[in-house]
Scaffold this active site. Structure first.
Site, PDB file in Angstrom:
ATOM      1  N   ASP A 192      -1.615  -0.912  11.347  1.00  0.00           N
ATOM      2  CA  ASP A 192      -3.152  -0.273  11.071  1.00  0.00           C
ATOM      3  C   ASP A 192      -4.145  -1.551  11.397  1.00  0.00           C
ATOM      4  O   ASP A 192      -3.982  -2.507  10.709  1.00  0.00           O
ATOM      5  CB  ASP A 192      -3.190   0.138   9.757  1.00  0.00           C
ATOM      6  CG  ASP A 192      -4.603   0.785   9.349  1.00  0.00           C
ATOM      7  OD1 ASP A 192      -4.861   1.745  10.157  1.00  0.00           O
ATOM      8  OD2 ASP A 192      -5.202   0.571   8.570  1.00  0.00           O
ATOM      9  N   GLU A 276      -2.476   2.667  16.572  1.00  0.00           N
ATOM     10  CA  GLU A 276      -3.575   3.577  16.669  1.00  0.00           C
ATOM     11  C   GLU A 276      -4.155   3.376  18.122  1.00  0.00           C
ATOM     12  O   GLU A 276      -4.543   2.448  18.451  1.00  0.00           O
ATOM     13  CB  GLU A 276      -4.767   3.350  15.812  1.00  0.00           C
ATOM     14  CG  GLU A 276      -4.575   4.150  14.567  1.00  0.00           C
ATOM     15  CD  GLU A 276      -5.747   3.795  13.533  1.00  0.00           C
ATOM     16  OE1 GLU A 276      -6.321   4.560  12.995  1.00  0.00           O
ATOM     17  OE2 GLU A 276      -5.582   2.508  13.123  1.00  0.00           O
ATOM     18  N   ASP A 359      -4.392   0.771   3.737  1.00  0.00           N
ATOM     19  CA  ASP A 359      -4.014   0.294   4.875  1.00  0.00           C
ATOM     20  C   ASP A 359      -2.354   0.412   5.248  1.00  0.00           C
ATOM     21  O   ASP A 359      -2.041   0.778   6.190  1.00  0.00           O
ATOM     22  CB  ASP A 359      -4.452  -1.022   5.190  1.00  0.00           C
ATOM     23  CG  ASP A 359      -5.985  -1.225   5.243  1.00  0.00           C
ATOM     24  OD1 ASP A 359      -6.742  -0.216   5.472  1.00  0.00           O
ATOM     25  OD2 ASP A 359      -6.446  -2.217   4.823  1.00  0.00           O
TER      26      ASP A 359
END
Ligand SMILES: [Zn+2]
Length: 410
Positions: A192, A276, A359
């Site tokens: 993340d 991501e 996170d």
């Protein structure tokens, strides 16, 4: 072992005559680019005709008979200019087809003498380029000395010579080289990317943000101020410009070093890396976050992970931006809308009362979603009888073939 293309950057130490010739070549390459861009535009508007690379190349041969000074410089530089123009057109049309978004690569632009990248590329043919310990032989220039910073290994492909905004001459020497692959490992990881810290992994590791830009901001602001206060056309202005450019280069170097070390380690330790898919460009529009995001230069980091993954048979799986990785509880799948608030760093799940660190929870979800996506690609040999993932190498090869990951060269 695997064969890769790698660029080695060295700072040239040209003699005065060589410097003049490099600048002349850059100028000629720009001239050819702009002249043919104008020609292509004109032909298109008047006769709806398109002019491809081969046609341009023939016209260049004729043009060189008319314009003496084009013959003084490296002929490969001029040909590569035409190739770049062709690529710019192709990218423009490809982008036009696939996206309806306003923000694409855009129509090829004219190159300016200042501001944009000043460079030319030359190719290797019949030993016209040679590299030794501390000097390289380049077409028309002859032997040019350089500062040695690393060992240059492999088979030469081409060289790009750039004049940086700080007034230095840099040669990027592209070589085909062999690298030893990291041994296979079984650990997979979710990442993340954050603002508070640079990244948090699904293992709970927190990598702090170095924030070089912020640290150096004062120096940079001072350099900016000096430049804006200097009189246009003065020697002081030239000096201020160079000083500012050097400050920027220093920040870039520090940051690149950090990104290289981090990406190398993550690739070495993990087999599948889930991350991501960021629409960084969109996020940068949010001014509050803008500085932190561009400072962190995530897209550069992801690019590094992607090409290093190819070198070492690892897999980088991107997870869609709209997947609610922060809001979903990794224990039970409950979606907690309260987590949209960036200030909420930790939370207890209303669904299963599990405790989540913001996170780390996101990283675990990204890993889960990434692995699910890989399984959904439908590669039978990637899954064993129990439906668990095996042999990331096999998936890697399939995915490269499908064109999902593309090779990037430093
Ligand atoms: Zn839960």
């Amino acid at each position: 072992m695997s064969s890769i293309q790698k660029a080695f950057k060295v700072t040239l130490i040209p003699t005065h005559n060589q410097e003049v010739l490099i600048n002349k070549t850059i100028g000629c390459a720009r001239y050819v680019y702009n002249r043919f861009l104008a020609l292509r535009q004109e032909l298109y508007t008047t006769e709806q005709k398109t002019l491809n690379y081969n046609a341009c190349s023939q016209k260049l041969t004729i043009l060189k008979k008319e314009i003496e000074w084009l013959k003084e410089v490296d002929k490969f530089a001029l040909q590569n200019s035409l190739k770049n123009l062709e690529t710019a057109y192709k990218n423009f049309f490809a982008d036009l087809k696939k996206s309806k978004s306003k923000k694409g690569v855009g129509f090829p632009k004219f190159k300016k003498k200042y501001g944009c990248k000043q460079s030319y590329k030359t190719n290797l043919t019949n030993g016209n380029i040679q590299v030794t310990e501390n000097k390289c032989k380049l077409p028309k220039l002859g032997w040019v000395r350089f500062h040695k910073s690393q060992d240059i290994t492999g088979k030469l492909v081409n060289v790009t010579i750039t004049r940086t905004s700080s007034g230095k001459y840099v040669a990027s020497i592209l070589c085909e080289t062999e690298i030893e692959k990291h041994p296979q490992v079984s650990q997979n990881i979710g990442i993340d990317l954050g603002i508070k810290s640079y990244l948090v992994t699904s293992n709970g590791e927190v990598v702090e943000n170095p924030k070089y830009y912020r640290v150096q901001k004062r120096k940079l602001r001072k350099a900016h101020k000096k430049l804006s206060r200097s009189v246009k056309g003065s020697t002081n202005r030239v000096k201020a410009k160079i000083k500012l450019a050097r400050a920027c280069v220093r920040i870039t170097n520090l940051r690149d070093d950090f990104l290289h070390k981090l990406s190398t380690r993550l690739i070495k330790e993990n087999s599948i890396i889930c991350i991501e898919d960021l629409r960084v460009a969109n996020m940068v529009k949010n001014h509050k976050l803008a500085l932190s995001i561009s400072d962190a230069s995530w897209s550069k980091f992801v690019t590094m992970l992607e090409y290093k993954a190819l070198w070492h048979d690892r897999l980088v799986q991107k997870v869609g931006t709209f997947y609610p990785s922060s809001q979903t509880c990794n224990h039970c799948g409950f979606i907690n809308p309260l987590v949209k608030d960036l200030k909420l760093r930790e939370w207890s799940c209303p669904g299963c009362s599990g405790y989540n660190l913001r996170d780390n929870n996101a990283a675990l979800n990204i890993l889960g979603e990434g692995v699910r996506l890989i399984a959904a690609v439908g590669i039978p040999e990637a899954l064993n009888a129990c439906g668990e993932l095996v042999s990331p190498g096999a998936i890697q090869a399939e995915i490269i073939e499908a064109g999902i990951t593309r090779l990037q060269v430093v």
